[in-house]
Design an enzyme around this catalytic site. Structure first.
Site, PDB file in Angstrom:
ATOM      1  N   ASP A 153       0.837  -1.210   0.000  1.00 53.81           N
ATOM      2  CA  ASP A 153       0.000   0.000   0.000  1.00 53.81           C
ATOM      3  C   ASP A 153       0.871   1.260   0.000  1.00 53.81           C
ATOM      4  OD1 ASP A 153      -2.334   1.483   0.181  1.00 53.81           O
ATOM      5  OD2 ASP A 153      -3.124   0.380   1.906  1.00 53.81           O
ATOM      6  N   ASP A 210     -10.893   1.743  -3.293  1.00 49.92           N
ATOM      7  CA  ASP A 210     -11.513   1.362  -2.027  1.00 49.92           C
ATOM      8  C   ASP A 210     -13.036   1.411  -2.140  1.00 49.92           C
ATOM      9  OD1 ASP A 210      -9.273   0.755  -0.610  1.00 49.92           O
ATOM     10  OD2 ASP A 210      -9.007   2.759   0.218  1.00 49.92           O
TER      11      ASP A 210
END
Ligand code: DGJ
Length: 712
Positions: A447, A511
């Site tokens: 990430d 997301d």
């Protein structure tokens, strides 16, 4: 055209690049459909385009592959630089050109300002995708500052009038914008220090109204994960150029005597309609960019993030693992929250040690539980980041990207590390590889949750050094752990580019897993990137990012467009949901192998309320098309969906692969026959007349299957 003119051609299956040298620097005379023979070539070469109007600079030369003001070019030059304010002008000329099959190296030099350049141009024959990059060497004995060095400057046909770029934000990536190529410059400049949510490094240009299946179109992509600029410029002499390169911060690219800088490549192709260009990009990624493991069946992921967030607890995790396995997961990914002091996003980043307060025996029991179900194990990292509240920061505050006199703004309570420093990269290498070996980790979700704002080493800018250091670190880790798969995630899809994908091979697209918004995000993603690398998960009934409530069918159908997985809390599924989800996981498993090499078709619909796309296998024997109703349709009759990519004179059986007839039926007084029972017809009928759609209420979706009947 002078008798000195020489040409070099690079041929692909259906494209040709033709470079000619009729001035100091060669130009790309043709980039487009394949030129069949030299007769055609000779014919083109007599089409001299050196006519010059009154009223401008004398001796204007056509746009070269390395445009310079010294050739009276007034658009964006390929290079802007200087030696402490002097030597800003240069007149590079060709010193040599070498061709090695489909790779051309053009060497330029200027012995007065002491610079030399290599232009690398190649064409991948099988996919028809070309790439170009540039190297610049300082052959002088004083430092040379590079302000701008284009990876490539490509001529666009003067008939091009529109371009399509992609923009977004966290939770809403890959939103497409179309604009006119008017006089002047379109400059898409990204200063986020990562590929970014804000601007994608891909674009399409073409003739007015170019579409999915028609129009003269060129796709281009800068393979780079940092700051960049994409420029489209239209000059009054009719020249239209597309230029792309790294956007340097002031003073960041300083070449010492003898030093060379090499740009990232620009990938490009010109075709008829966007679908053709998309298919070429997908094929090129598969054969020339992505890691070999992307060719293996892509496992179904179950990710812990939205089920647990930071509430890690070993027993809760066991039940989540069991539940995920029961609906068909093949890889369990333990997301953020497993390491020291990470009870929220305020602390812990950098301390890559298992938190034994939560996991007293380390992650061994968790990994064991995952393996008992025959699943693989994946772990989340955010290696390039550090929280000020962490042991790492307390020990090494100097490892962060920072400046002496300006505070670096925090984002998600974190700072970025200067991973171009050897000691930082060594620390991360040691931590990650130790954990990978200790737990036999199969996969890392890598990430990167913040923009790099004012990245510095105390005094100097350090933005461009970061992506290069990232690729080195990833390559080193993969070398040490050859079976490891890495995913590129950056607060969703803020690092989706073909440079990081050489090391990663999967992207966490967004997301936002609300299927209605996700359908649009995925549509944008799939324009340039292939489906099998697109992380696409079934989320909760009530989407966490939007609060929208959708049916499990719609969520699953949208997730089936990519690498299928779950982001939901499988412990909370009722028995009916479990059966439904099992249907879709089995469907994914049945089809995933051919889907990973399929041709993708974006299917135009006549209603803005519908988004449709299809995947057709290489042999054109089977296909899956999905239709998502993102809103309410205005016409009362839903009309037909014309399929694509089938063989016209072969018969196909049409089936409703989604098991949601009962959701759709109440909205249809009469429902088309094929929704109820399989119907057989020709590819021609399906492509010309299309599939009659049922009435689809807002937020519903359909999955249409096509199988070629065996003797046709
Ligand atoms: C951002 C990612 O996109 C999410 O999926 C999740 O991994 C969080 N970071 C964890 O902090």
């Amino acid at each position: 055209m002078s008798s000195q003119t020489r040409h070099w051609r690079l041929d692909g299956n259906s494209s040709t690049l033709l470079v000619i040298r009729d001035h100091a620097v060669p130009r790309l005379f043709w980039c487009g459909s394949r030129l069949h023979d030299d007769t055609e070539l000779a014919h083109m070469l007599v089409h001299d385009d050196s006519a010059l109007a009154f009223g401008g600079l004398d001796g204007v030369t056509p746009l070269s592959l390395f445009p310079q003001a010294s050739t009276a070019y007034t658009g964006s030059p390929a290079l802007n630089g200087h030696r402490n304010g002097a030597a800003f002008a240069h007149a590079l000329h060709t010193s040599d050109i070498r061709q090695d099959e489909n790779h051309l190296t053009i060497m330029l030099q200027d012995d007065h300002v002491n610079l030399s350049v290599e232009l690398h141009l190649s064409l991948d024959a099988s996919s028809d995708v070309a790439r170009m990059s540039t190297s610049l060497t300082n052959t002088g004995n004083t430092p040379y500052t590079v302000d701008w060095l284009a990876s490539a400057t490509l001529p666009m046909p003067s008939s091009y009038r529109e371009c399509l770029t992609q923009h977004g934000r966290w939770g809403l990536e890959s939103q497409t914008h179309r604009r006119t190529i008017a006089p002047g410059r379109i400059d898409i400049s990204n200063l986020h220090g990562r590929t970014s949510h804000e601007h994608a490094s891909s674009l399409a240009c073409g003739t007015a109204g170019f579409g999915d299946n028609g129009g003269d179109v060129m796709f281009a992509h800068l393979a780079w994960s940092g700051n960049f600029s994409l420029r489209i410029e239209r000059l009054s002499n009719g020249t239209i150029s597309l230029q792309a390169g790294v956007l340097y911060l002031p003073g960041e690219c300083l070449l010492q005597p003898g030093e060379t800088v090499t740009t990232p490549p620009v990938l490009f192709t010109r075709g008829n309609g966007m679908n053709q260009c998309t298919q070429r990009f997908h094929q090129h990624a598969r054969s020339s960019i992505l890691p070999a493991w992307t060719r293996r069946p892509r496992p179904i992921h179950a990710n812990s993030w939205e089920a647990l967030y930071f509430n890690h607890d070993q027993d809760a995790l066991f039940t989540l693992i069991d539940a995920a396995a029961s609906v068909g997961a093949e890889r369990f990914v333990l997301d953020d929250g497993w390491f020291l002091h990470r009870r929220s996003d305020n602390a812990g980043l950098g301390d890559w040690y298992v938190d034994t307060g939560i996991y007293p025996e380390g992650l061994h029991p968790v990994v064991e539980r995952v393996r008992q179900h025959g699943m693989q194990f994946g772990l989340w990292f955010e290696p390039e980041m550090v929280n000020p509240d962490s042991n790492l920061f307390r020990a090494h505050p100097e490892w962060t990207l920072q400046l002496a006199h300006v505070d670096t703004p925090l984002a998600r309570n974190q700072l970025a590390l200067d991973i171009a420093r050897d000691e930082v990269s060594d620390y991360l290498f040691e931590r990650i590889t130790s954990l990978v070996h200790e737990y036999a980790i199969d996969y890392i979700k890598w990430d990167h949750n913040r923009d790099l704002v004012l990245p510095g080493d105390g005094a100097h800018a350090r933005a461009a050094a970061q992506p290069a250091a990232l690729y080195r670190l990833m390559a080193r880790i993969i070398d040490a752990c050859p079976d490891l798969e890495i995913e590129s995630c950056a607060a969703g899809g803020a690092r989706a580019d073909f440079a990081v994908l050489e090391h990663t091979g999967r992207v966490w697209t967004s997301d936002n897993i609300d299927p209605i918004e996700r359908a649009r995000i995925q549509q944008g993603f799939l324009r340039f990137m292939p489906p099998e690398i697109m992380g696409a998960h079934v989320g909760h009934k009530t989407a966490h990012l939007t609060g929208r409530v959708t049916s499990l069918h719609t969520r699953a159908i949208v997730a089936l467009q990519g690498q299928f997985g779950f982001e939901l809390d499988a412990r909370r599924l009722d028995p009916h949901d479990v059966i439904t989800l099992q249907h879709y996981t089995q469907l994914y498993k049945r089809h995933r192998e051919w889907l990973a090499s399929s041709r993708y078709w974006h299917v135009p619909t006549y209603s803005k309320a519908l988004i449709a796309c299809g995947f057709v296998d290489e042999a054109q024997r089977q296909a899956l098309f999905s239709v998502v109703a993102i809103g309410n349709m205005h016409p009362t009759r839903p009309g037909h969906l014309p399929l694509a990519g089938l063989v016209s004179d072969r018969f196909y059986q049409l089936t409703l692969e989604s098991i949601n007839l009962s959701e759709l039926a109440p909205f249809n007084k009469i429902i088309p026959d094929w929704c109820d029972h399989a119907v057989t017809t020709t590819g021609e009928m399906l492509m010309k007349f299309g599939v009659p759609l049922p009435v689809m209420p807002p937020q519903s979706a359909l999955l249409i299957g096509c199988h070629r009947v065996s003797d046709s």
